[in-house]
Enzyme design. Structure first.
Site, PDB file in Angstrom:
ATOM      1  N   HIS A 102       0.858  -1.174   0.000  1.00 43.47           N
ATOM      2  CA  HIS A 102       0.000   0.000   0.000  1.00 43.47           C
ATOM      3  C   HIS A 102       0.904   1.236   0.000  1.00 43.47           C
ATOM      4  O   HIS A 102       2.033   1.188   0.501  1.00 43.47           O
ATOM      5  CB  HIS A 102      -0.854   0.095   1.262  1.00 43.47           C
ATOM      6  CG  HIS A 102      -1.850  -1.002   1.449  1.00 43.47           C
ATOM      7  ND1 HIS A 102      -1.550  -2.183   2.088  1.00 43.47           N
ATOM      8  CD2 HIS A 102      -3.162  -1.081   1.114  1.00 43.47           C
ATOM      9  CE1 HIS A 102      -2.634  -2.945   2.136  1.00 43.47           C
ATOM     10  NE2 HIS A 102      -3.627  -2.307   1.551  1.00 43.47           N
ATOM     11  N   ASP A 139       2.138   2.158   3.464  1.00 40.04           N
ATOM     12  CA  ASP A 139       3.031   1.152   4.066  1.00 40.04           C
ATOM     13  C   ASP A 139       4.488   1.587   3.964  1.00 40.04           C
ATOM     14  O   ASP A 139       5.291   1.335   4.862  1.00 40.04           O
ATOM     15  CB  ASP A 139       2.945  -0.189   3.313  1.00 40.04           C
ATOM     16  CG  ASP A 139       1.603  -0.865   3.435  1.00 40.04           C
ATOM     17  OD1 ASP A 139       0.895  -0.594   4.410  1.00 40.04           O
ATOM     18  OD2 ASP A 139       1.287  -1.669   2.545  1.00 40.04           O
TER      19      ASP A 139
END
Length: 438
Positions: A100, A103
């Site tokens: 993501h 992340d």
């Protein structure tokens, strides 16, 4: 030195391997039905559970110390995490990863900072990918963690939140494109409702359809050749999510004219939360023509939530992988390890052991599935069960040669009195079990 540098590169050592940090079954260059094992499985490591999971639960704080975790995440922390991640990928010997946007990048207070910080980590990723040969299986945006998304992103009652989500997706979709990602995934973590008492269902579905159409349009505008994927999940964190299962996703795509543009990323634990078998979801996706990729994990049958545990039962996976083998393998996806360590697995080396065990489990299932497909008995059992539909009556029914009335007359005039035939389910199950010898 990286947090994960204490482990030597993981190699295939065979069934009698003395070290736990070795593959016993997964030999990436072993040829199975004309294709390398690595090319069949395409195992990928996810960024979020592997490097962002602190080991907390609703009753207690994190147990897995990671030097790059904190609030806010600085660029230095993001860079340290990037170093650790690619060190782990290369030592584990996998070619793919997933992430993501949030992340990997440093924290951002606004969209301008978000775009800048994402581009900064993209540059670092590009350099690491070029140096290691590791590839991006797919990228995605986190549209569920921030408090602004409490009421959804694409389905939010606030169009300004919809707009923020659009900016976030544009950024990571373009990053995925520049990094050569093979897919882009949308997980509607909060695209659903907690109560119908305050929800305009039609409004939210139309918003969701419009958002997805915008994503597809932008994909073509920038020339991204990868596949757009939706990941079904029935509930949690919302009471009900609109992408409940593969069939629900297909119905949604049909309604908004997107069946030719979007496929599904199926997660094992999400399938079981929906009360369905993993192989059911793959079968439905294949038959609707929307099968894309897999998040491989398992749930705990005694818990009613998404536990994201590493797979450890090869026999359970054989019926699912046999379907993929029948199709000749993935066309766009792979097996992404969307799985996390347990809170008590506090040593950094545990992350290696978890992935090694999971990849070996996949390899065992692949070998058994290849045997099942090569033997052909399971497929023949299915053909025999439906053989009547290849005959004159079956063909005439399916081709429209009978109306309801003419078919009823035929059955009456012929005095049809068909008897039930054995479905041979126990034999089918035994055909799977007998090949699980690896």
């Amino acid at each position: 030195m990286s947090l994960f540098s204490s482990v030597e590169p993981v190699r295939f050592a065979g069934a009698d391997a003395e070290s736990e940090f070795a593959y016993r079954v997964y030999d990436k260059d072993r040829v199975v039905l004309g294709k390398r094992m690595e090319d069949w499985l395409k195992p990928a490591v996810c960024y979020w559970h592997s490097f962002n999971w602190p080991g907390q639960d609703i009753f207690g704080g994190g147990t897995l110390p990671r030097p790059w975790l904190g609030v806010p995440v600085t660029q230095e922390m993001a860079d340290t995490k990037l170093d650790a991640a690619f060190d782990f990928f290369t030592r584990l010997g996998v070619r793919y990863f997933t992430f993501h946007d949030v992340d990997a990048m440093a924290s951002a207070a606004n969209l301008k900072d978000h775009a800048h910080n994402l581009r900064k980590i993209e540059e670092g990723m590009a350099a690491k990918m070029a140096a290691t040969g590791v590839k991006l299986l797919w990228g995605t945006a986190n549209l569920f963690s921030h408090p602004r998304y409490a009421g959804g992103a694409a389905t939010s009652p606030d169009p300004e939140i919809f707009a923020w989500a659009a900016a976030q997706v544009r950024g990571i979709l373009e990053t995925t494109h520049r990094l050569g990602g093979q897919n882009y995934v949308l997980w509607g973590g909060r695209e659903g409702y907690d109560s119908l008492l305050n929800t305009n269902l039609r409004q939210e579905l139309d918003q969701y359809g419009r958002f997805l159409s915008m994503v597809v349009d932008h994909k073509h505008r920038i020339g991204f050749k990868g596949t757009i994927l939706i990941e079904p999940k029935p509930f949690e964190p919302t009471k009900h999510q609109y992408d409940h299962d593969v069939a629900a996703v297909f119905a949604f795509l049909e309604r908004y004219g997107l069946t030719k543009e979007v496929k599904v990323n199926i997660e094992v634990n999400h399938a079981t939360l929906a009360g369905l078998d993993f192989e059911h979801e793959i079968a439905v996706a294949r038959n609707y023509g929307i099968f894309g990729s897999i998040d491989i994990n398992r749930g705990d049958p005694r818990n009613g939530w998404d536990t994201d545990q590493f797979p450890n039962n090869a026999q359970e996976l054989v019926p699912s992988i046999a379907q993929i083998v029948q199709d000749g393998g993935f066309t766009t996806g792979g097996f992404n390890f969307d799985a996390k360590l347990r809170r008590q697995s506090v040593e950094p080396s545990d992350l290696y052991l978890a992935h090694i065990g999971g990849i070996d489990t996949l390899a065992r299932a692949l070998l058994a599935a290849a045997d099942v497909v090569s033997e052909g008995k399971l497929e023949q059992l299915k053909k025999d069960r439906y053989q009547g539909w290849s005959g004159e009556l079956g063909k005439k029914i399916l081709s429209g040669g009978h109306t309801l009335g003419s078919l009823a007359d035929f059955a009456t005039e012929k005095g049809l009195d068909p008897a039930a035939r054995s479905g041979k389910q126990e034999l089918a199950e035994s055909l799977i079990a007998r090949h699980c010898k690896y």
